[in-house]
Motif scaffolding. Structure first.
Motif, PDB file in Angstrom:
ATOM      1  N   HIS A  61       1.329  -6.530  -5.648  1.00 30.33           N
ATOM      2  CA  HIS A  61       1.090  -7.953  -5.866  1.00 30.33           C
ATOM      3  C   HIS A  61       0.514  -8.522  -4.565  1.00 30.33           C
ATOM      4  CE1 HIS A  61       2.152 -12.221  -6.245  1.00 30.33           C
ATOM      5  NE2 HIS A  61       2.410 -12.031  -7.517  1.00 30.33           N
ATOM      6  N   PRO A  62      -0.520  -9.352  -4.600  1.00 24.05           N
ATOM      7  CA  PRO A  62      -1.152  -9.797  -3.348  1.00 24.05           C
ATOM      8  C   PRO A  62      -0.201 -10.485  -2.378  1.00 24.05           C
ATOM      9  CG  PRO A  62      -1.923 -11.089  -5.234  1.00 24.05           C
ATOM     10  CD  PRO A  62      -1.196  -9.912  -5.784  1.00 24.05           C
ATOM     11  N   GLN A  63       0.611 -11.407  -2.906  1.00 21.06           N
ATOM     12  CA  GLN A  63       1.545 -12.102  -2.030  1.00 21.06           C
ATOM     13  C   GLN A  63       2.699 -11.190  -1.620  1.00 21.06           C
ATOM     14  OE1 GLN A  63       1.844 -14.975  -5.057  1.00 21.06           O
ATOM     15  NE2 GLN A  63       0.746 -16.577  -3.936  1.00 21.06           N
ATOM     16  N   GLY A  64       3.120 -10.331  -2.538  1.00 19.31           N
ATOM     17  CA  GLY A  64       4.170  -9.377  -2.225  1.00 19.31           C
ATOM     18  C   GLY A  64       3.741  -8.409  -1.138  1.00 19.31           C
ATOM     19  N   ALA A  65       2.512  -7.913  -1.227  1.00 24.64           N
ATOM     20  CA  ALA A  65       2.010  -6.968  -0.227  1.00 24.64           C
ATOM     21  C   ALA A  65       1.952  -7.609   1.151  1.00 24.64           C
ATOM     22  CB  ALA A  65       0.625  -6.464  -0.634  1.00 24.64           C
ATOM     23  N   LEU A  66       1.506  -8.863   1.206  1.00 24.53           N
ATOM     24  CA  LEU A  66       1.448  -9.563   2.487  1.00 24.53           C
ATOM     25  C   LEU A  66       2.838  -9.723   3.087  1.00 24.53           C
ATOM     26  CD1 LEU A  66      -0.034 -11.126   4.670  1.00 24.53           C
ATOM     27  CD2 LEU A  66       0.175 -13.183   3.240  1.00 24.53           C
ATOM     28  N   ALA A  67       3.799 -10.127   2.256  1.00 26.32           N
ATOM     29  CA  ALA A  67       5.165 -10.316   2.739  1.00 26.32           C
ATOM     30  C   ALA A  67       5.766  -8.995   3.200  1.00 26.32           C
ATOM     31  CB  ALA A  67       6.029 -10.935   1.641  1.00 26.32           C
ATOM     32  N   VAL A  68       5.568  -7.943   2.425  1.00 22.21           N
ATOM     33  CA  VAL A  68       6.076  -6.618   2.786  1.00 22.21           C
ATOM     34  C   VAL A  68       5.491  -6.176   4.127  1.00 22.21           C
ATOM     35  CG1 VAL A  68       5.883  -4.166   2.198  1.00 22.21           C
ATOM     36  CG2 VAL A  68       6.639  -5.813   0.480  1.00 22.21           C
ATOM     37  N   GLY A  69       4.192  -6.336   4.282  1.00 19.53           N
ATOM     38  CA  GLY A  69       3.540  -5.934   5.526  1.00 19.53           C
ATOM     39  C   GLY A  69       4.088  -6.658   6.739  1.00 19.53           C
ATOM     40  N   ARG A  70       4.233  -7.970   6.625  1.00 21.56           N
ATOM     41  CA  ARG A  70       4.729  -8.755   7.761  1.00 21.56           C
ATOM     42  C   ARG A  70       6.183  -8.445   8.076  1.00 21.56           C
ATOM     43  NH1 ARG A  70       4.286 -14.819   7.638  1.00 21.56           N
ATOM     44  NH2 ARG A  70       4.934 -14.458   9.807  1.00 21.56           N
ATOM     45  N   LEU A  71       7.021  -8.371   7.064  1.00 23.58           N
ATOM     46  CA  LEU A  71       8.450  -8.170   7.296  1.00 23.58           C
ATOM     47  C   LEU A  71       8.757  -6.774   7.836  1.00 23.58           C
ATOM     48  CD1 LEU A  71       9.731 -10.016   4.123  1.00 23.58           C
ATOM     49  CD2 LEU A  71      10.186 -10.712   6.477  1.00 23.58           C
ATOM     50  N   LEU A  72       8.107  -5.753   7.290  1.00 26.73           N
ATOM     51  CA  LEU A  72       8.356  -4.403   7.778  1.00 26.73           C
ATOM     52  C   LEU A  72       7.784  -4.201   9.176  1.00 26.73           C
ATOM     53  CD1 LEU A  72       7.917  -2.096   4.659  1.00 26.73           C
ATOM     54  CD2 LEU A  72      10.001  -3.045   5.641  1.00 26.73           C
ATOM     55  N   LEU A  73       6.636  -4.773   9.448  1.00 26.36           N
ATOM     56  CA  LEU A  73       6.062  -4.655  10.785  1.00 26.36           C
ATOM     57  C   LEU A  73       7.033  -5.206  11.831  1.00 26.36           C
ATOM     58  CD1 LEU A  73       3.493  -3.829  12.393  1.00 26.36           C
ATOM     59  CD2 LEU A  73       2.762  -6.220  12.190  1.00 26.36           C
ATOM     60  N   LEU A  76       9.733  -2.629  12.852  1.00 25.14           N
ATOM     61  CA  LEU A  76       9.333  -1.389  13.504  1.00 25.14           C
ATOM     62  C   LEU A  76       9.586  -1.435  15.007  1.00 25.14           C
ATOM     63  CD1 LEU A  76       5.895  -0.738  11.765  1.00 25.14           C
ATOM     64  CD2 LEU A  76       8.087   0.356  11.242  1.00 25.14           C
ATOM     65  N   PRO A  77      10.138  -0.366  15.572  1.00 27.19           N
ATOM     66  CA  PRO A  77      10.281  -0.291  17.034  1.00 27.19           C
ATOM     67  C   PRO A  77       8.926  -0.474  17.702  1.00 27.19           C
ATOM     68  CG  PRO A  77      11.508   1.471  15.974  1.00 27.19           C
ATOM     69  CD  PRO A  77      10.687   0.830  14.900  1.00 27.19           C
ATOM     70  N   ILE A  78       8.927  -1.045  18.881  1.00 26.47           N
ATOM     71  CA  ILE A  78       7.679  -1.376  19.555  1.00 26.47           C
ATOM     72  C   ILE A  78       6.859  -0.142  19.897  1.00 26.47           C
ATOM     73  CG2 ILE A  78       8.617  -1.361  21.894  1.00 26.47           C
ATOM     74  CD1 ILE A  78       6.095  -3.898  20.383  1.00 26.47           C
ATOM     75  N   ASP A  79       7.516   1.026  20.011  1.00 26.11           N
ATOM     76  CA  ASP A  79       6.780   2.240  20.369  1.00 26.11           C
ATOM     77  C   ASP A  79       6.290   3.028  19.154  1.00 26.11           C
ATOM     78  OD1 ASP A  79       9.251   3.088  19.495  1.00 26.11           O
ATOM     79  OD2 ASP A  79       9.624   4.455  21.173  1.00 26.11           O
ATOM     80  N   THR A  80       6.409   2.441  17.964  1.00 27.11           N
ATOM     81  CA  THR A  80       5.909   3.096  16.744  1.00 27.11           C
ATOM     82  C   THR A  80       4.402   3.298  16.841  1.00 27.11           C
ATOM     83  OG1 THR A  80       7.652   2.067  15.425  1.00 27.11           O
ATOM     84  CG2 THR A  80       5.750   2.936  14.230  1.00 27.11           C
ATOM     85  N   GLN A  81       3.939   4.478  16.477  1.00 24.17           N
ATOM     86  CA  GLN A  81       2.507   4.778  16.543  1.00 24.17           C
ATOM     87  C   GLN A  81       1.837   4.894  15.176  1.00 24.17           C
ATOM     88  OE1 GLN A  81       3.614   7.943  19.708  1.00 24.17           O
ATOM     89  NE2 GLN A  81       1.412   7.651  19.978  1.00 24.17           N
ATOM     90  N   ALA A  82       2.651   4.994  14.102  1.00 26.23           N
ATOM     91  CA  ALA A  82       2.100   5.064  12.750  1.00 26.23           C
ATOM     92  C   ALA A  82       3.232   4.872  11.750  1.00 26.23           C
ATOM     93  CB  ALA A  82       1.404   6.401  12.502  1.00 26.23           C
ATOM     94  N   VAL A  83       2.858   4.529  10.524  1.00 30.41           N
ATOM     95  CA  VAL A  83       3.822   4.456   9.426  1.00 30.41           C
ATOM     96  C   VAL A  83       3.392   5.448   8.364  1.00 30.41           C
ATOM     97  CG1 VAL A  83       4.595   2.095   9.819  1.00 30.41           C
ATOM     98  CG2 VAL A  83       2.544   2.502   8.432  1.00 30.41           C
ATOM     99  N   ALA A  84       4.367   5.955   7.613  1.00 30.69           N
ATOM    100  CA  ALA A  84       4.064   6.989   6.620  1.00 30.69           C
ATOM    101  C   ALA A  84       5.049   6.895   5.470  1.00 30.69           C
ATOM    102  CB  ALA A  84       4.131   8.374   7.264  1.00 30.69           C
ATOM    103  N   GLY A  85       4.676   7.503   4.338  1.00 32.84           N
ATOM    104  CA  GLY A  85       5.578   7.521   3.205  1.00 32.84           C
ATOM    105  C   GLY A  85       5.113   8.496   2.146  1.00 32.84           C
ATOM    106  N   LEU A  86       6.043   8.874   1.277  1.00 36.26           N
ATOM    107  CA  LEU A  86       5.752   9.816   0.209  1.00 36.26           C
ATOM    108  C   LEU A  86       5.037   9.107  -0.936  1.00 36.26           C
ATOM    109  CD1 LEU A  86       6.408  12.866  -0.476  1.00 36.26           C
ATOM    110  CD2 LEU A  86       8.263  11.970  -1.886  1.00 36.26           C
ATOM    111  N   THR A  87       3.932   9.701  -1.409  1.00 39.13           N
ATOM    112  CA  THR A  87       3.221   9.129  -2.534  1.00 39.13           C
ATOM    113  C   THR A  87       4.103   9.178  -3.795  1.00 39.13           C
ATOM    114  OG1 THR A  87       1.028   9.165  -3.601  1.00 39.13           O
ATOM    115  CG2 THR A  87       2.129  11.277  -3.335  1.00 39.13           C
ATOM    116  N   LEU A  88       4.125   8.229  -4.631  1.00 38.87           N
ATOM    117  CA  LEU A  88       3.214   7.129  -4.829  1.00 38.87           C
ATOM    118  C   LEU A  88       3.821   5.787  -4.388  1.00 38.87           C
ATOM    119  CD1 LEU A  88       0.566   6.076  -6.321  1.00 38.87           C
ATOM    120  CD2 LEU A  88       1.954   6.012  -8.358  1.00 38.87           C
ATOM    121  N   VAL A 100      -1.734  -5.462   8.071  1.00 30.61           N
ATOM    122  CA  VAL A 100      -1.132  -6.579   8.791  1.00 30.61           C
ATOM    123  C   VAL A 100      -1.071  -6.295  10.292  1.00 30.61           C
ATOM    124  CG1 VAL A 100       1.022  -7.868   9.140  1.00 30.61           C
ATOM    125  CG2 VAL A 100       0.188  -7.438   6.828  1.00 30.61           C
ATOM    126  N   SER A 101      -0.899  -5.028  10.671  1.00 33.04           N
ATOM    127  CA  SER A 101      -0.804  -4.683  12.092  1.00 33.04           C
ATOM    128  C   SER A 101      -2.057  -5.074  12.870  1.00 33.04           C
ATOM    129  CB  SER A 101      -0.529  -3.185  12.259  1.00 33.04           C
ATOM    130  OG  SER A 101      -1.687  -2.395  12.038  1.00 33.04           O
TER     131      SER A 101
END
Length: 208
Positions: A61-73, A76-88, A100-101
């Motif tokens: 969802h467009p608004q959901g994706a934006l909120a998820v991106g901001r909140l999860l970012l 994240l610890p400041i030294d995080t270099q990438a995010v990853a996850g299992l498909t799908l 968002v990053s």
């Protein structure tokens, strides 16, 4: 519940300047209205449940994706270099955080972990930019039950030479995932627990 987006002055609630506390509440509301269902379901873990959470109704969802991106970012610890996850389930989540990053000047690439190795070409399990050896990667997930899916992603990344010590989920069903991650010496955080969703769902249902 059918798809909808907020328009006119309500759209300001989802703006990039909205404070994270307000954004978290709006995301919880979106999960309750679009993703949470009650009934009889069989989960991917094989367990039976009287409720189901279709996280992709929110993460795509467009608004959901934006909120998820901001909140999860923000988590994240400041030294995080990438995010990853299992498909799908994690695909739209890691993509949202990565996009968002850019606006937060952190520039985190996204990696997608295949359930099975690619059947041609490089035969790879991991899709995305190649990172330096030992790069610190955080695994993201939409909904965790037993925790096995995210753990599989962790193991694939570690086998590729990356450093992974944290899993973050949007929702924790409180059915063993936290204990699994602890036994694997992984730190674990979740934006919401199932109790958060069910309490908010009851409030919304009571106001109809």
């Amino acid at each position: 519940m059918s798809y909808s987006t907020e328009t006119s002055n309500q759209s300001d609630i989802w703006a990039t300047t909205t404070d994270l506390t307000t954004l978290r509440q709006k995301l919880l509301d979106l999960f309750c209205r679009l993703a949470y269902q009650e009934g009889h379901f069989v989960l991917s873990s094989g367990q039976r449940s009287f409720y189901y959470i279709n996280g992709k109704q929110v993460t795509l969802h467009p608004q959901g994706a934006l909120a998820v991106g901001r909140l999860l970012l923000h988590l994240l610890p400041i030294d995080t270099q990438a995010v990853a996850g299992l498909t799908l389930g994690a695909d739209p989540i890691v993509s949202a955080v990565s996009v968002v990053s850019v606006y937060e000047n952190r520039l985190l690439p996204a990696l997608i972990i295949r359930k099975e190795a690619k059947g041609h070409g490089t035969m790879a399990y991991i899709e995305g930019p190649t990172l330096p050896a030992g790069a610190k990667v955080v695994v993201l997930e939409d909904v965790v039950t037993t925790g096995q899916s995210a753990l599989k992603a962790v193991e694939r990344l570690q086998a590729a030479g990356y450093t992974v010590n944290r899993v973050i989920s949007l929702i924790d069903r409180l059915q063993g995932a936290a204990d699994l991650y602890k036994s694997a010496e992984l730190q674990f955080d979740a934006l919401f627990s199932i109790r958060d969703l069910q309490e908010e769902y009851r409030k919304i249902a009571g106001n109809r």
